[in-house]
Each structure stands twice: as structure tokens, then as C-alpha cells.
Design an enzyme around this catalytic site. Structure first.
Site, short mmCIF file in Angstrom:
data_model
loop_
_atom_site.label_atom_id
_atom_site.label_comp_id
_atom_site.label_asym_id
_atom_site.label_seq_id
_atom_site.Cartn_x
_atom_site.Cartn_y
_atom_site.Cartn_z
N ASP A 98 -36.98 46.07 8.31
CA ASP A 98 -36.38 45.53 7.10
C ASP A 98 -36.86 46.38 5.92
O ASP A 98 -38.04 46.69 5.83
CB ASP A 98 -36.83 44.07 6.92
CG ASP A 98 -35.72 43.17 6.43
OD1 ASP A 98 -35.09 43.53 5.41
OD2 ASP A 98 -35.47 42.12 7.05
N ASP A 199 -32.33 44.98 2.62
CA ASP A 199 -32.27 43.69 1.94
C ASP A 199 -31.51 43.79 0.62
O ASP A 199 -31.72 44.73 -0.16
CB ASP A 199 -33.72 43.23 1.68
CG ASP A 199 -33.82 41.78 1.25
OD1 ASP A 199 -33.43 40.91 2.05
OD2 ASP A 199 -34.31 41.51 0.14
N GLU A 258 -27.57 44.45 3.72
CA GLU A 258 -27.28 43.03 3.48
C GLU A 258 -26.59 42.95 2.12
O GLU A 258 -27.18 43.24 1.10
CB GLU A 258 -28.57 42.22 3.45
CG GLU A 258 -28.27 40.73 3.43
CD GLU A 258 -29.22 39.94 2.57
OE1 GLU A 258 -29.30 38.72 2.76
OE2 GLU A 258 -29.88 40.52 1.70
N HIS A 331 -32.18 34.45 9.42
CA HIS A 331 -33.29 33.67 8.87
C HIS A 331 -32.95 33.00 7.53
O HIS A 331 -33.77 32.23 7.03
CB HIS A 331 -34.51 34.59 8.71
CG HIS A 331 -34.27 35.63 7.65
ND1 HIS A 331 -33.34 36.63 7.80
CD2 HIS A 331 -34.80 35.80 6.42
CE1 HIS A 331 -33.32 37.36 6.71
NE2 HIS A 331 -34.20 36.90 5.85
N ASP A 332 -31.80 33.31 6.96
CA ASP A 332 -31.39 32.68 5.69
C ASP A 332 -30.36 31.57 5.91
O ASP A 332 -29.86 30.99 4.94
CB ASP A 332 -30.76 33.71 4.75
CG ASP A 332 -31.76 34.73 4.25
OD1 ASP A 332 -32.95 34.40 4.17
OD2 ASP A 332 -31.33 35.86 3.95
O1 TEU Z 1 -31.48 37.46 1.09
C1 TEU Z 1 -30.71 37.62 -0.03
C2 TEU Z 1 -29.49 36.78 -0.15
O2 TEU Z 1 -28.57 37.19 -0.80
C3 TEU Z 1 -29.37 35.47 0.48
O3 TEU Z 1 -29.29 35.47 1.83
C4 TEU Z 1 -30.28 34.43 -0.07
O4 TEU Z 1 -31.57 34.48 0.44
C5 TEU Z 1 -29.72 33.11 0.29
O5 TEU Z 1 -28.39 33.07 -0.09
C6 TEU Z 1 -30.44 32.04 -0.44
O6 TEU Z 1 -29.77 30.87 -0.14
C7 TEU Z 1 -32.49 38.37 1.28
C8 TEU Z 1 -33.38 37.95 2.43
O7 TEU Z 1 -32.64 37.93 3.60
C9 TEU Z 1 -34.01 36.64 2.08
O8 TEU Z 1 -34.77 36.12 3.13
C10 TEU Z 1 -34.87 36.85 0.87
O9 TEU Z 1 -35.38 35.63 0.44
C11 TEU Z 1 -34.10 37.50 -0.26
O10 TEU Z 1 -33.29 38.58 0.16
C12 TEU Z 1 -35.06 38.09 -1.25
O11 TEU Z 1 -35.68 39.21 -0.68
#
Ligand code: TEU
Ligand code: CA
Length: 559
Positions: A98, A199, A258, A331-332
Site C-alpha cells: 500500500d 491510497d 484507489e 477494509h473500508d
Molecule cells: O480510503 C479513502 C477513501 O476514499 C474511502 O474509502 C474512505 O476511507 C471511506 O469512504 C470512508 O468511509 C483510504 C483507505 O483505504 C482508508 O482506509 C483510509 O482511512 C483513507 O484512505 C485515508 O488514508
């Protein structure tokens, strides 16, 4: 279409904190993953996307990095990492790390220097602005609620943080900062990793001047200012630079960005087949099918026609132009079976969803635990939750906006990220075999029934079904490269599509309901020579009577 490994690969995501604890401190770690490599090999996946394992104070579970070149103390050491990498490579599994460089931790040495004085050489590594009339520089909000600006009295200025205030945004306008990031990427590639999941890649570039964002009629989350920090003016220039300075120097590496807020038009640039930017992106469109007007926490019942329209559109419009990625959870997000399938028909519906994931064009991603059909968790109290997002949102909704706790809890049980972060259920012993200590977050109480040990002992388990789907995908290029055509677009029960490749046709029939559904093959298919590719019920007799059983999935190949 150019054939490359990452198009043919099935990727498995590991969230290290929740995967396996090797030393009894209740936190998953790298040695825990090493101890389970044969399990991954057995499943047959080609690559692992490892969520962040770098040094971090863990305000956002590793998505707040304080040292990009070292491993988090709780997860182990660099030597453990190297052993993990070689253990994967020995088993023919690639490792995708990541890359979290939209922001760092406020405990990163860059930020500590940056915040120390206005003329510090690293001041411009982050986004600092004067306040406006004693308030924040603009109206942007953080994706985790509240203003996206934090006042720092040290230098009487505000810094931007699109996530928590311990995650200050890096300033991609600064060339020296970009160079530091590229050097760091090379450091990991030189160690032998095979790619990066990037990310929030769509937020690197912000509109100059940082203008106020549009305020919508209803309250939305992660929205105010988004049009000024999503797919910003220099984003594709940055992607091309990353490609030129780093990616092109290594053979066959993969990247997946992402990209929340990415449109098809934008994705065609990020993931262009000319290879000048990234390999592929994660789009978010289908993750919004159950979001009401108020956003993520305002849940509405999703409709199959909405889901299908989005997935099919991405299939057909990227075809031949850019590469897609296919996922239903990570994971989100919550557990895919609880959200898109049915806990009542857990086995059938998990298998049906996997049938879809592994028969579309695009690289499929499996989130840890989905292969045994893990479900959402219903912790009774907000205190049982660990995620900074849900805790902030609780304060926002229950504290500030006056929502009833029980109403907000309903949303938590449905959509909170911690649903997917409970420990992997390895067996029916205490703490599901995840740890001998106290797990950092509660284990889902259903672990006695749903666990890896049971799955491996049952030849009809979801695990073996997924294994079979992966094997079939490896053996049948049609599943990877075939084009995509949908039937019965208006059906609220069935998703039916065909794929075509080198004179063969694959027909996929998926029942998205817990009821029997009528389905009749069209004449075209009746006349063709068919072979069963896979099915999630023992026999397909009933289908001969034009009936699909609850969550039935059937795939045929026609020659
Ligand atoms: O996620 C960013 C993102 O846009 C979303 O998935 C967000 O976490 C979600 O909509 C909240 O409801 C990335 C990572 O995958 C996430 O785990 C982190 O918290 C975030 O970035 C910050 O690094
Ligand atoms: Ca541990």
C-alpha cells in the site's frame, strides 16, 4: 488486448492487524501472515495486496505513516518483511504494498520539521494557509467529518487534512517532495515487491487557490470541496511522472489507484491501455448504491438494476481502452455477503457473489475472510468499535446533529468499516484462533460456526468453490479477456451476461434473490453446444425446468 500477469491475477487483500497474531499481543503481524502462507497458496491466489505495514502511530490503522521505509513495531521488523516477501515469492505469490502518499502522519519527521517554522525547508511539503477572518482558509470538510483544516498555533497558520488531523496532506505541487516519494517507491521495488495499491490517488492534485467547495442542499460527507481536490488539474501529469520516474524502470510491476470520485472518462486516463499511467483503478460507483441523499451513513435499500447498470457500464466502456478492477468489499467496506448477498443464504449467496467477481473483465480482488463467508458484526455499543471514522461520525451524528443512538447504530451495523476488520476466524478455539491474548477488536461471535478449519474440512465450502473459480479463471482466458454483454437489464432478480473470446461464449446467470426465479434460455443458447463451467448447487436439474433456486449461480461455456 495485451496479455499481462496482473490482468490474469486474482488479488487477495490482507489487513495485517486482523489477519493473524503470532505473539499474543492481540494484534495481527507479519509473522502471523508468514505462518499462513500455505493457506493462501492452497486458495490459489496470485498476488497479495498488503494494507500498510509501515511505522505508524495508528490513528487510522497504518494509513497514517510516520516512516515510509520501516515496519510498524507491532507488525515486526524489516527482516520479517523480507522473509514474508521471499515466502510469497517461493510460493509464486506476488506482493503489492500500500502506498499512502496523499498524506503522511503528523508524526512523520517531514511534518515535525514543516510545522516548526514558516521558513523551514520542509514547510512547503504540506499545505499551509492563513486563516480567513479567524476561521479556516476555506469550507472544505474532511472525509472523516468536520473541517479539513487544523489550526497550528506554533506558526499561526492552518494545515490541510482531508482525513484525520493526524493525517496532514502532502503538497504534491512541491517537486522535492515528489522526488522523495519516488525514491521511497524505488526503495521498495529494489527490495523486490511487485507493485503498489495507491491510497486516495485521485486526491493528490488540488485546484490552485483552494477555492470554497459547493455546499449541497442536504448534508453530505466527504463532499464539500471534493470537486476541487478530486481528479485535480495536475493529476495525470503526476501519474505520468510516477510512471516515467519509477514504474517504467521496473519490469512488469502493477499499480492500482484507489480513486474515489473517478468517472469512466477519468479512469480511461488513469488506466489507459497505453501504459503511461497506472495499471488500473478502483472506482467507487457501485459502493454508493445504498447511500441516500445524506451520504454513506444515510442508508437506503439498494436495487439490483442500479448495481447492474454501474457494473455493466464499467465493463463495456473500459473494454479495449483501459483495464478494470472488480471488488465488492475491502477494509473500508462491510462484508459483501451481508451487503449484497444474504446471511440467511450465506453459503449460496457468497458463492453467487464470487461467481460474479471471478467472471467479469477486470482484475478481481478478494478481501480476507470473504473466502469463508465472514459476515458483518453487530457490536452492541459504540465503545466496541475501534475505527476513527465511525467514532468521529458518532460524535457528528449523535453528538452534533442529534440523531438517536439506536438509529445511528443501525447504520453502523450495516456500513461501518469495522465490520470487515474483526479478526479472521481460523478455528473454533478461543478468539477464533487469531490470538492467544486479547484481540485489539472483538471477534465476531459466529466464529464457532464460520471459520477456516470448518471450511477446509468441507469439500462443499465457500473456500473450495472460490478455489475452483480461481483455477477455472487461470485455465480459461475467456473469463479474463472476454468482452461483456448483458441480458435482462430490467430484471430486479437476475444478473445475466455473456462473455466472448476466441470463438467461445461464456454465459453467466446469477440469482440475486432468496426466492426461486423463472429463467428460460433463449433459442440461441439452446441450439449451441454447452458445457457446465461452474454452479453453486449440486446439480442443475431444476434449471432444466426453467427455475433458478435462491442465489443460484450457473455458468456455461458454449463452443
Ligand atoms: O480510503 C479513502 C477513501 O476514499 C474511502 O474509502 C474512505 O476511507 C471511506 O469512504 C470512508 O468511509 C483510504 C483507505 O483505504 C482508508 O482506509 C483510509 O482511512 C483513507 O484512505 C485515508 O488514508
Ligand atoms: Ca502480534
Amino acid at each position: 488486448m495485451k496479455r499481462v500477469w496482473w490482468k490474469e491475477a486474482v488479488v487477495y487483500q490482507i489487513y495485517p492487524r486482523s489477519f493473524m497474531d503470532s505473539n499474543g499481543d492481540g494484534v495481527g503481524d507479519l509473522r502471523g501472515i508468514i505462518s499462513k502462507l500455505d493457506y493462501l497458496k492452497e486458495l490459489g491466489i496470485d498476488a497479495v495486496w498488503l494494507s500498510p505495514c509501515y511505522k505508524s502511530p495508528n490513528d487510522d490503522n497504518g494509513y497514517d505513516i510516520s516512516d515510509y521505509r520501516d515496519i510498524m513495531d507491532e507488525f515486526g521488523t524489516l527482516d520479517d518483511f523480507k522473509e514474508l516477501l521471499s515466502g510469497m515469492h517461493e510460493r509464486g505469490i506476488k506482493l503489492v504494498m500500500d502506498l499512502v502518499v496523499n498524506h503522511s502522519s503528523d508524526e512523520h519527521k517531514w511534518f515535525i520539521e514543516s510545522r516548526s517554522s514558516k521558513d523551514n525547508p520542509k514547510r512547503d511539503y504540506y499545505i499551509w494557509r492563513d486563516g480567513k477572518d479567524g476561521k479556516a482558509p476555506n469550507n472544505w470538510t474532511s472525509c472523516f467529518g468536520g473541517s479539513a483544516w487544523e489550526y497550528d498555533k506554533e506558526t499561526d497558520q492552518y494545515y490541510l487534512h482531508l482525513f484525520t488531523k493526524k493525517q496532514p496532506d502532502l503538497n504534491w505541487e512541491n517537486e522535492t517532495l515528489r522526488k522523495e516519494v519516488y525514491d521511497m517507491m524505488k526503495y521498495w521495488f529494489d527490495m523486490g515487491i511487485d507493485g503498489f495499491r495507491m491510497d486516495v490517488v485521485s486526491m493528490y492534485s488540488k485546484v490552485p487557490g483552494l477555492p470554497d467547495g459547493k455546499v449541497y442542499g442536504s448534508e453530505t460527507d466527504c463532499a464539500i470541496g471534493a470537486e476541487h481536490f478530486t481528479n485535480g488539474p495536475r493529476i495525470h501529469e503526476f501519474m505520468k511522472e510516477i510512471n516515467k520516474e519509477v514504474l517504467s524502470k521496473y519490469k512488469d510491476v502493477m499499480t492500482v489507484g484507489e480513486a474515489s470520485g473517478v468517472t469512466i472518462e477519468e479512469a480511461k486516463k488513469y488506466a489507459n491501455s497505453d501504459g503511461s499511467e497506472l495499471s488500473m483503478v478502483f472506482h467507487f460507483e457501485h459502493m454508493g448504491v445504498d447511500a441516500g441523499e445524506g451520504g454513506k451513513w444515510d442508508i437506503k435499500k439498494w436495487k439490483l438494476t442500479d448495481l447492474k447498470k454501474i457494473l455493466s457500464k464499467w465493463e463495456t466502456e473500459l473494454e479495449g481502452k483501459a483495464w478494470n478492477s472488480i471488488y465488492l468489499s475491502n477494509h473500508d467496506q462491510p462484508r459483501m455477503v451481508s451487503r449484497f448477498g444474504s446471511e440467511k443464504f450465506r453459503e449460496e449467496s457468497s458463492k453467487m457473489l464470487f461467481t460474479m467477481l471471478l467472471t467479469m473483465q477486470g482484475t478481481p480482488y478478494i478481501y480476507q475472510g470473504e473466502e469463508i463467508g465472514m459476515t458483518n458484526v453487530h457490536f452492541p455499543s459504540i465503545d466496541d468499535y475501534r475505527d476513527v471514522e465511525v467514532k468521529n461520525m458518532w460524535k457528528e451524528y449523535v453528538g452534533n446533529r442529534g440523531y438517536k443512538p439506536e438509529d445511528f447504530m443501525k447504520a453502523v451495523h450495516y456500513i461501518a468499516r469495522d465490520n470487515n476488520r474483526t479478526p479472521i476466524q481460523w478455528d473454533d478455539s478461543e478468539n477464533a484462533g487469531f490470538t492467544t491474548g486479547t484481540p485489539w477488536i472483538g471477534v465476531n461471535p459466529n466464529y464457532k460456526e464460520i471459520n477456516v478449519k470448518n471450511a477446509l474440512a468441507d469439500k462443499n465450502s465457500i473456500f473450495y468453490y472460490v478455489k475452483e473459480l480461481i483455477k477455472l479463471r487461470h485455465e480459461n482466458p475467456i473469463a479474463v479477456y472476454g468482452d461483456f454483454k448483458e441480458y435482462m437489464e430490467d430484471s430486479e432478480s437476475l444478473y445475466v451476461y455473456e462473455r466472448n473470446f476466441e470463438g467461445k461464449t461464456m454465459l453467466v446467470i446469477l440469482n440475486f434473490t432468496g426466492e426461486e426465479q423463472n429463467f428460460e434460455l433463449s433459442e440461441k443458447f439452446k441450439d449451441m453446444n454447452s458445457k457446465l463451467y461452474i454452479s453453486n448447487y449440486d446439480n442443475t436439474d431444476k434449471f432444466e425446468n426453467n427455475t433458478l433456486r435462491p442465489y443460484e449461480a450457473i455458468v456455461y461455456i458454449y463452443e
